[in-house]
Design an enzyme around this catalytic site. Structure first.
Site, PDB file in Angstrom:
ATOM      1  N   GLU A 184       0.833  -1.211   0.000  1.00  0.00           N
ATOM      2  CA  GLU A 184       0.000   0.000   0.000  1.00  0.00           C
ATOM      3  C   GLU A 184       0.868   1.261   0.000  1.00  0.00           C
ATOM      4  OE1 GLU A 184      -2.669  -0.616   3.303  1.00  0.00           O
ATOM      5  OE2 GLU A 184      -3.970  -1.935   2.136  1.00  0.00           O
ATOM      6  N   GLU A 259      -6.870  -7.632  -1.150  1.00  0.00           N
ATOM      7  CA  GLU A 259      -7.432  -7.652   0.198  1.00  0.00           C
ATOM      8  C   GLU A 259      -8.926  -7.391   0.125  1.00  0.00           C
ATOM      9  OE1 GLU A 259      -5.493  -5.200   3.079  1.00  0.00           O
ATOM     10  OE2 GLU A 259      -3.532  -6.177   2.833  1.00  0.00           O
TER      11      GLU A 259
END
Length: 605
Positions: A184, A259
């Protein structure tokens, strides 16, 4: 009959030989524009993420089998760098839960593929996002960039980890399909040189890819956090619009939901996070119907044993520490049970599969433990080590301590009472004057000033006991040292000349404790109790009668408890218990009276 037995024996041997050959077979995994190809055939990843560091090793296989029985074919795995390098330059990839190669081989034995998520930064609600806190001993360190000190440590880590995982790549006969670069990153920064340097480090250490990144499905995050030839992981990919955003950014690589969230994290002082299941069902239906690859984050969370829980902060004075449980409201509960959510998802995946799913593994045994009588046997104040002098307070990391407690003590000269300000208290501070507790300060909210009362003592002794509650693991405030990070002032006067006592509260420290005379016990008492067991099993110790502290079972640190909730019971796996006599030790920072403790079959009160 003998011929039949011989035939069965030969057939069994051939079957086992076939399995062994398959296990060692080299497999190709590559990209073809918008899809993944496994041995040149389209492959849909259905991943169920779990973290071996959070799962007792005796249950690794059970949890992998649970994921397979829900319909998953892949296990994404975070590697927590600071779990394997607890001291600078000293790595452990062999003992207990740290044997990551054994976990990956176990995935392969169960017919599961693996996505490797090695960071170096991972987030994961884990202390410091997996980065080693020893980096914080450098006052001006910069992380997740090309800072030379940071990159030297990263290079050492990648070189060592590559030795463990290189034989386990699919091209070498193992189950690892892809390796993630950072995590991320587009939510944090925009240094493409850093991402390219990480990729080069992996390649130079024998990990040629394929690679993927993982970012939120927004154009700016993808621009800042991706690499041209790496697959795009979306956190999460919930709709066609998300996947269109990814393909618009780079149409030459596949994208997937790296995710997909069946649950969510919980902080102390919050209610349990219980996300809506109907929206999850809708999201998974979309992914299955459109044959999108996706991974549940997480299918099973496990436990933040010891001091491994992290924290969040989105402003300079905010601090949100994570609870010890990492149940996450995941499909598989903290102690490995199939939840109603698990059954729903299993049925949904089965309806979109042409293969029968394996039976759900048998539940792990749990036990109840009757009330255990506890009694005080020593206190922090009777266990102080030799102090270290400093002109002004220094944080834990300066002394190569990463967790636990740190005590600062000074003689008040000049001002003896008035407004005391700690800049900054990381994370929970107890302020004492001549051995008497005056007040407590919690870091969150920035209210770091308290009143020091007047006293008849000529030069009162000021003591500040600080608990570190987990390094921040996400966003812009990750440079998060523990203890007092700058200074202490009384009515604006900076207080000088401190004695500092290091109290790491590690298992070695706790095992060294000896009974002391109870006179003078206050604020920071160790309580001990013993209990007999005829059988072992998982249990949850109820700490609702205590205030704030840490629990140790037979020398193992279960983690933190705090009566602000929501968690009141701490998970204890069966392998930390034993038949016969067991010992429980509790350090409570605030409670001055012993209370009973009991074990229960469930986490819920």
């Amino acid at each position: 009959m003998r011929k039949l037995h011989a035939f069965i024996l030969i057939a069994t041997c051939l079957q086992l030989a076939g399995l062994a050959t398959h296990a060692q077979q080299k497999n190709s995994f590559r990209f073809s524009n918008n899809q993944f190809l496994l041995n040149n055939k389209p492959f849909q990843i259905i991943g169920g993420e779990m973290h071996p560091a959070r799962i007792p090793k005796i249950y690794w296989r059970h949890r992998i089998q649970m994921a397979k029985a829900m319909g998953c074919n892949t296990i994404p795995v975070y590697i927590f760098w600071n779990y394997h390098e607890t001291k600078e330059g000293v790595f452990d990839f062999t003992t207990g839960n740290k044997n990551i190669a054994a976990f990956i081989r176990m995935c392969q034995q169960e017919g599961m593929w693996v996505l490797l998520r090695p960071g170096p930064y991972v987030c994961a609600e884990w202390d410091f996002g997996g980065l080693p806190p020893y980096l914080l001993k450098y006052p001006d360190i910069k992380i997740r960039c090309m800072d030379s000190r940071y990159m030297t440590a990263v290079g050492r880590y990648i070189k060592r980890l590559a030795q463990e995982v290189k034989p386990l790549l699919s091209i070498n006969g193992g189950p690892i399909l892809m390796t993630q670069i950072e995590n991320e990153y587009g939510s944090y920064a925009n240094d493409s040189n850093y991402l390219k340097a990480l990729k080069k480090l992996w390649i130079n250490n024998g990990i040629p890819g394929p690679f993927y990144t993982s970012d939120g499905p927004t154009p700016y995050m993808l621009e800042a956090g991706t690499l041209d030839d790496a697959a795009i992981g979306l956190d999460s990919g919930s709709s066609q619009a998300d996947f269109t955003t990814a393909s618009n950014h780079n149409p030459h690589v596949p994208s997937f939901s790296s995710e997909t969230y069946p649950g969510w994290l919980t902080h102390w002082k919050e209610k349990w996070q219980r996300p809506d299941t109907s929206s999850l069902k809708k999201e998974i239906s979309f992914l299955l119907e459109n044959k999108k690859s996706f991974c549940f984050y997480v299918i099973h969370g496990g436990t933040n044993f010891g001091f491994t829980a992290g924290a969040n902060a989105f402003s300079p004075t905010q601090y949100q520490p994570d609870i010890t449980s990492y149940d996450y409201d995941a499909p598989i509960s903290e102690n490995g049970l199939a939840t109603a959510k698990y059954i729903m998802l299993r049925n949904l995946i089965a309806a979109h599969s042409n293969k029968a799913l394996p039976a759900i593994p048998k539940a792990v045994k749990t036990i109840e433990i009757p009330e255990i009588k506890m009694s005080a046997f020593t206190s922090i104040w009777k266990e102080l080590p030799q102090p270290v002098f400093s002109v002004q307070p220094k944080p834990m990391e300066h002394y190569n301590q990463n967790q636990g407690l740190i005590l600062y003590s000074t003689k008040l000269i000049g001002h003896h009472s008035g407004n005391l300000t700690i800049t900054e208290p990381h994370d929970f501070a107890m302020v004492l004057l001549d051995g008497k507790l005056i007040d407590t300060i919690h870091r969150d909210g920035g209210r770091w000033t308290i009143k020091i009362p007047k006293t008849d003592t000529k030069n009162p002794i000021l003591q500040i006991l600080v608990e570190g509650m987990g390094h921040i693991n996400f966003a812009q405030y990750m440079i998060d040292r523990k203890g007092i990070t700058d200074r202490v002032t009384l009515n604006g006067m900076t207080l000088m000349n401190w004695q500092t006592y290091l109290l790491p509260l590690d298992e070695k420290f706790v095992q060294s404790l000896k009974p002391k005379y109870p006179e003078g016990f206050h604020d920071g008492i160790f309580y001990k109790g013993n209990f007999m067991l005829d059988e072992t099993g998982d249990t949850f110790f109820d700490m609702s009668r205590y205030s704030k502290g840490v629990v140790y079972i037979n020398g193992h640190n279960l983690g933190r408890y705090w009566n602000v909730g929501p968690q009141q019971r701490l998970y204890c796996p069966a392998n930390w218990l034993k038949k016969g006599n067991n010992e429980i030790i509790v350090l409570d920072l605030l409670q001055n009276e012993a209370a009973v403790i009991s074990g229960h079959a469930t986490m819920n009160n």
